[in-house]
Structures are given as structure tokens and as C-alpha cells.
Design an enzyme around this catalytic site. Structure first.
Site, short mmCIF file in Angstrom:
data_model
loop_
_atom_site.label_atom_id
_atom_site.label_comp_id
_atom_site.label_asym_id
_atom_site.label_seq_id
_atom_site.Cartn_x
_atom_site.Cartn_y
_atom_site.Cartn_z
N ALA A 231 0.83 -1.45 0.19
CA ALA A 231 -0.12 0.51 0.15
C ALA A 231 0.74 1.08 0.01
O ALA A 231 0.32 2.17 -0.42
CB ALA A 231 -1.47 -0.12 0.65
N CYS B 6 3.07 -0.73 -12.66
CA CYS B 6 3.18 0.51 -13.68
C CYS B 6 4.69 -0.15 -14.38
O CYS B 6 5.63 0.55 -14.57
CB CYS B 6 4.26 1.22 -12.53
SG CYS B 6 4.97 1.43 -12.11
N PRO C 106 3.75 3.79 -0.80
CA PRO C 106 2.61 5.41 0.10
C PRO C 106 1.64 5.51 0.23
O PRO C 106 1.25 6.70 1.06
CB PRO C 106 4.43 6.75 0.04
CG PRO C 106 3.88 6.50 -2.00
CD PRO C 106 3.75 5.01 -1.28
N ASP D 140 -1.03 -3.57 -5.82
CA ASP D 140 -0.37 -3.02 -6.37
C ASP D 140 0.79 -3.36 -6.33
O ASP D 140 1.66 -2.95 -5.47
CB ASP D 140 -0.83 -1.00 -6.11
CG ASP D 140 -0.11 -0.28 -7.13
OD1 ASP D 140 0.39 -0.71 -8.24
OD2 ASP D 140 0.28 0.21 -6.48
C1 LIG Z 1 4.03 0.07 -6.07
S1 LIG Z 1 4.73 0.86 -4.73
C2 LIG Z 1 2.79 0.69 -4.08
C3 LIG Z 1 2.13 2.39 -4.24
C4 LIG Z 1 1.68 2.40 -3.46
N1 LIG Z 1 -0.36 1.27 -3.86
C5 LIG Z 1 0.72 4.00 -4.03
O1 LIG Z 1 -0.44 4.02 -4.53
O2 LIG Z 1 0.94 4.48 -3.38
C6 LIG Z 1 5.38 -0.87 -4.21
C7 LIG Z 1 4.82 -0.99 -2.05
O3 LIG Z 1 4.87 -3.10 -1.91
C8 LIG Z 1 6.06 -2.64 -0.98
N2 LIG Z 1 6.18 -4.45 -1.04
C9 LIG Z 1 7.20 -4.93 -1.69
N3 LIG Z 1 6.97 -6.41 -1.00
C10 LIG Z 1 6.20 -6.46 0.10
C11 LIG Z 1 5.83 -7.67 0.37
N4 LIG Z 1 6.23 -8.82 0.36
N5 LIG Z 1 4.17 -7.66 0.79
C12 LIG Z 1 4.04 -6.38 1.08
N6 LIG Z 1 4.66 -5.23 0.05
C13 LIG Z 1 5.42 -5.10 -0.07
C14 LIG Z 1 6.93 -2.41 -1.04
O4 LIG Z 1 7.39 -2.03 0.00
C15 LIG Z 1 6.42 -0.66 -2.07
O5 LIG Z 1 5.46 -0.17 -0.69
#
Ligand SMILES: C[S@@+](CC[C@H](N)C(=O)[O-])C[C@H]1O[C@@H](n2cnc3c(N)ncnc32)[C@H](O)[C@@H]1O
Length: 453
Positions: free
Chosen positions: A265, A380, A267, A327
Site C-alpha cells: 500500500a 506500473c 506510500p 498494486d
Molecule cells: C508499487 S509500490 C506501491 C504503491 C502504492 N500502492 C501506492 O499507490 O501509493 C510497491 C510497495 O510494495 C511494497 N512491498 C514489496 N514487497 C512486499 C511484500 N512482500 N509484502 C508487502 N508489501 C511489499 C513496497 O514496500 C512498496 O511500498
């Protein structure tokens, strides 16, 4: 795009009398990206908070950022120019010589820096670097030739092709064909506009700023100065979110009163949309630091969500959700306009590793749904493995899931954002608003799925 457009928001050296510190910061940032594979935003964030950019005035920081962004966006063209004049190639064990030359040439060819200032400051920068210092005369000689002939040499190159690393170019050509690959690469050369998702009344915002209102109600402006200084920031009236990034949350339909899990989720752009829509949101992210940013962002916006620090691939709460938004972390190749470091940080192996993680996240996302619940998966990325192929594999693994096709009405009538069999697929060259600097959107993939179990 003209050279002036590229620099429209950034002061020239003459205007600001900034000198060495901004250039030094630029070379350090370039070295961190190119030599150490560190993401630009991470280093900028850290160095602004505690490091060597902390003391720089805002204008120097903006100039350093402009030099770095231009050096990375135009790296292919600049390399061709440097190759022409470095008759014996780059010397080995020369410290930061390459980032220093790259940043100097970027100023001479693409930024409005007066040649004498660009050359003099770059030579002085070389003399400050313990390993590169013995090459100061070489830097002087090469940059003089760049100043004389650089613009002519780059004008003869196919900029979109030359500035795209071969591995990415080959992928896009094989997936989308040469013309679309070229259009993607051309869009990646332009500094993108700034999109804001507004809590209400986009027209009111229009009255206060020089903006465009986009089909989804986002407000678009040309970035200038600090985001925090824009009207409505303190009041929490909006948050920064590319128009394409705002679409996945819309695909969930009406969420008022629903229990929604927002996996990955932080930032929090999509969490904010869901909370604003009246959902009760569990915002899950593996990174505690990024979850803190999410909480800070929601507090500014006056919105609420429960935050959960957990691995979304294994998280198993005692409840099932009406809807899940995943996401997923991805190669981010749809956001190169905003993040020109991506082509130099990611590799084909990263895409494979991320695809494996996305599959595990998807399986758990399905397990979290109540019968009949909705799952929206988004990335993305422009890469097939992180989009269409990911969903095809999920449907093979799990017969209790089916595609709920996205229709033009779900995306504000923009039928060209949808591809068979009802997936969202946007490209950086889409959303033409007349001029390059006002146009474009992030490349996004999204699928909407329904649980039959
Ligand atoms: C694309 S960004 C998300 C952007 C967010 N959905 C937004 O709209 O602002 C991906 C996120 O996935 C998190 N992430 C990566 N691996 C993860 C995991 N195994 N479980 C939970 N979060 C994860 C990262 O820390 C990062 O914040």
C-alpha cells in the site's frame, strides 16, 4: 522537444550563480545510480534528510536534479558524443570521471549552461576527486570539443532509440512492435507533468493554478518549485498521483462501506482513494518506513486506514475481504519518464524475480477474498510477465477466479486504455493534450478479477 523545454523550470548557472556544490551533488548522484545501482529517489531522500545535499539551497538542489535527470534521459546520446572525442576510451580506475564527464556534457548539450561555466566547473569538479584529478586536462579538452560539436552530433541520432538500453528496446519491439516501442521511448525523454488527485472540486483548483483537468478529474500542472508550496497542500486538498496510477482504485467500483485490503500500500496513493471513497481499508506493506510515510500522508489528507506491517505474500488475518487491491512491486518500466534511473537499475533478471514474487502475492490476494469478492491487480510496468502473463498463469493455477472485464465506462470513456480481454494497459505516449510537456501518462497494467468460490 527543444533544449529550452527540457530546462524550462530550472535556473541556469548564470541566473543563480550556483557553482560547484550543485555540480558535485549531480556527479555524486549519477555515480550512486550508475556505479552502485541505487535508486535516485532513495539517495535524494536520504541525502536531503541527513547527507551532503542537506545544506544545499533549494535552487542548487533543483539544478542538481535537472543535471542528473537530463544526463540519465539522454545518456545514450551523450555517450555517443563522448565516445567520439575520447579517442582511447575512458581510462580505468579514474574515480568519478565518467559521471563527471556525463554531467558536464549534459549541461553543454541539453541544458542552458553557458559553455565557459560548464567547462570550468566540470574541470574544477574533476580536480576535487582524488582518483579523477589527474585527468583534468583530458576533461577540459573533451568538453571543449563537446561544446563545439556536441549539439550537431546528437541532432543526427535517433534520440528515442539511442537513449533506450538495448535490452529494454528489444523487449518493447518484440511485444509492441517498432513504432510503439519508439513512441514509448520518445515519451520517456520528456520531463512529465505533475498530476494531483484532488479530494473534491477539480474546477475550484483550476481557478487557483494554471492547470488542466483530466478525464478522471485529476488536475495536471507543470512542475515548478516545491510541491509543498502549492495551494491546498497544508489543507490536505490533494495528493500527487499520476493519472494512470489513480485508475486501479477506480476499477474497484463503489467501495463505500466495504472492507478492502490494500496490499503493498505505501506510500498510500491508492489507500487514500479507497478511504476517500468510504471503504474501511487495511493498508498492508512490508516496509515499516514506507508505512510511516503512508500514515503521514493520510494524516495530512484527514483520511483513515488501519496499517499492517507484513509480508503480503503470507499475511493471513482472521477475516476475508469484500475487495483486495494488489498494486504489486514491479520493474516500474512504465514510469521511466518520472524515474529516468530505472533503465540503469533494472535488468531482465529483476523482471523474472519480481514476476515470481507477484505470483506469490497474487495467490495470497485470492485467498484473502470472500466468495464473490473483487481483486484488482496492478503494476506500473510495460512488461508482459508482470501483467497479462501473470494473470494468465493465475487463471491456470486457480479455477475459482475469473476475469471481470474492464469496460470504457470504468476508465472515463477512454477505450484506448483497454486491451482484450478487458485489461487496462496504458502507455507513456497516451493522453495527448497538445504539447509534449502537458501530455503523457504512466504505463500501467491492471486486471479486475472475481472470486467464484
Ligand atoms: C508499487 S509500490 C506501491 C504503491 C502504492 N500502492 C501506492 O499507490 O501509493 C510497491 C510497495 O510494495 C511494497 N512491498 C514489496 N514487497 C512486499 C511484500 N512482500 N509484502 C508487502 N508489501 C511489499 C513496497 O514496500 C512498496 O511500498
Amino acid at each position: 522537444m527543444s533544449f529550452d523545454e527540457e530546462t524550462r523550470h530550472f535556473p541556469s548557472a548564470r541566473e543563480t550563480q550556483v557553482g560547484l556544490p550543485a555540480r558535485r551533488a549531480a556527479a555524486e548522484l549519477l555515480s550512486a545510480v550508475i556505479d552502485k545501482k541505487q535508486p535516485l529517489d532513495d539517495i535524494l531522500g536520504r541525502s536531503l534528510a541527513i547527507g551532503w545535499m542537506f545544506d544545499l539551497p533549494q535552487r542548487d538542489r533543483a539544478l542538481a536534479r535537472a543535471i542528473v535527470a537530463t544526463s540519465l534521459r539522454r545518456r545514450g546520446q551523450i555517450d555517443r558524443v563522448l565516445d567520439t572525442f575520447l579517442e582511447r576510451g575512458l581510462p580505468e580506475k579514474a574515480g568519478k570521471l565518467y559521471p563527471i564527464l556525463l554531467s558536464g556534457a549534459a549541461q553543454l548539450i541539453f541544458l542552458k549552461t553557458p559553455p565557459h561555466a560548464a567547462i570550468d566547473l566540470t574541470v574544477r569538479l574533476t580536480q576535487h576527486d582524488a582518483c579523477a584529478r589527474r585527468y583534468d586536462k583530458l576533461v577540459n579538452a573533451v568538453l571543449r570539443r563537446v561544446a563545439k560539436d556536441g549539439k550537431r552530433i546528437v541532432a543526427d541520432l535517433d534520440a528515442p532509440r539511442v537513449n533506450t538500453p538495448d535490452w529494454l528496446w528489444a523487449r518493447w519491439v518484440s511485444r509492441y512492435g517498432e513504432d510503439r516501442a519508439h513512441a514509448i521511448a520518445a515519451a520517456n525523454l520528456v520531463e512529465p507533468p505533475l498530476d494531483l488527485t484532488v479530494k473534491s472540486n477539480p474546477e475550484e483548483r483550476t481557478a487557483q493554478m494554471s492547470v488542466r483537468v483530466l478525464p478522471n478529474g485529476s488536475v495536471r500542472l507543470l512542475p515548478k518549485g516545491r510541491i509543498e508550496a502549492l495551494p491546498g497542500y497544508e489543507q490536505g486538498a490533494w495528493w500527487v498521483q499520476d493519472v494512470a496510477a489513480s485508475l486501479p482504485a477506480h476499477l474497484m467500483g463503489r467501495v463505500a462501506g466495504k472492507r478492502v485490503a490494500d496490499l503493498c500500500a505505501a506510500p498510500g496513493g491508492k489507500t487514500a482513494q479507497l478511504a476517500l471513497g468510504g471503504a474501511s481499508v487495511a493498508a498492508v506493506d512490508i516496509s515499516k518506513t514506507r508505512l510511516k510515510m503512508l500514515s503521514t500522508n493520510l494524516a495530512r489528507l484527514g483520511l483513515n486506514a488501519t496499517t499492517v506491517a507484513a509480508d503480503a505474500a503470507t499475511w493471513s488475518p482472521d477475516e476475508h475481504f469484500d475487495a483486495v487491491l494488489l498494486d504489486a512491486p514491479c520493474s516500474s518500466t512504465g514510469t521511466i519518464r518520472r524515474h529516468p534511473d530505472i533503465p540503469y537499475l533494472k535488468s531482465p533478471k529483476d523482471i523474472n524475480d519480481l514476476a515470481a514474487l507477484q505470483a506469490r502475492l497474487l495467490d495470497n490476494a485470492v485467498a484473502l477474498l470472500r466468495p464473490g469478492g473483487t481483486l484488482v491487480y496492478s503494476t506500473c510496468s510495460l512488461e508482459h510477465e508482470e501483467g497479462e502473463a501473470q494473470i494468465a498463469a493465475l487463471l491456470e493455477r486457480n479455477r475459482a477466479i475469473q476475469v471481470n472485464p474492464i469496460l470504457p465506462n470504468d476508465v472515463f470513456g477512454q477505450a484506448d486504455w483497454i486491451q482484450s480481454p478487458g485489461f487496462l494497459r496504458t502507455f507513456p505516449y497516451q493522453l495527448d493534450l497538445g504539447t509534449p510537456e502537458w501530455s503523457g501518462m504512466d504505463g500501467f497494467f491492471a486486471a479486475r478479477l472475481k472470486s467464484n468460490k
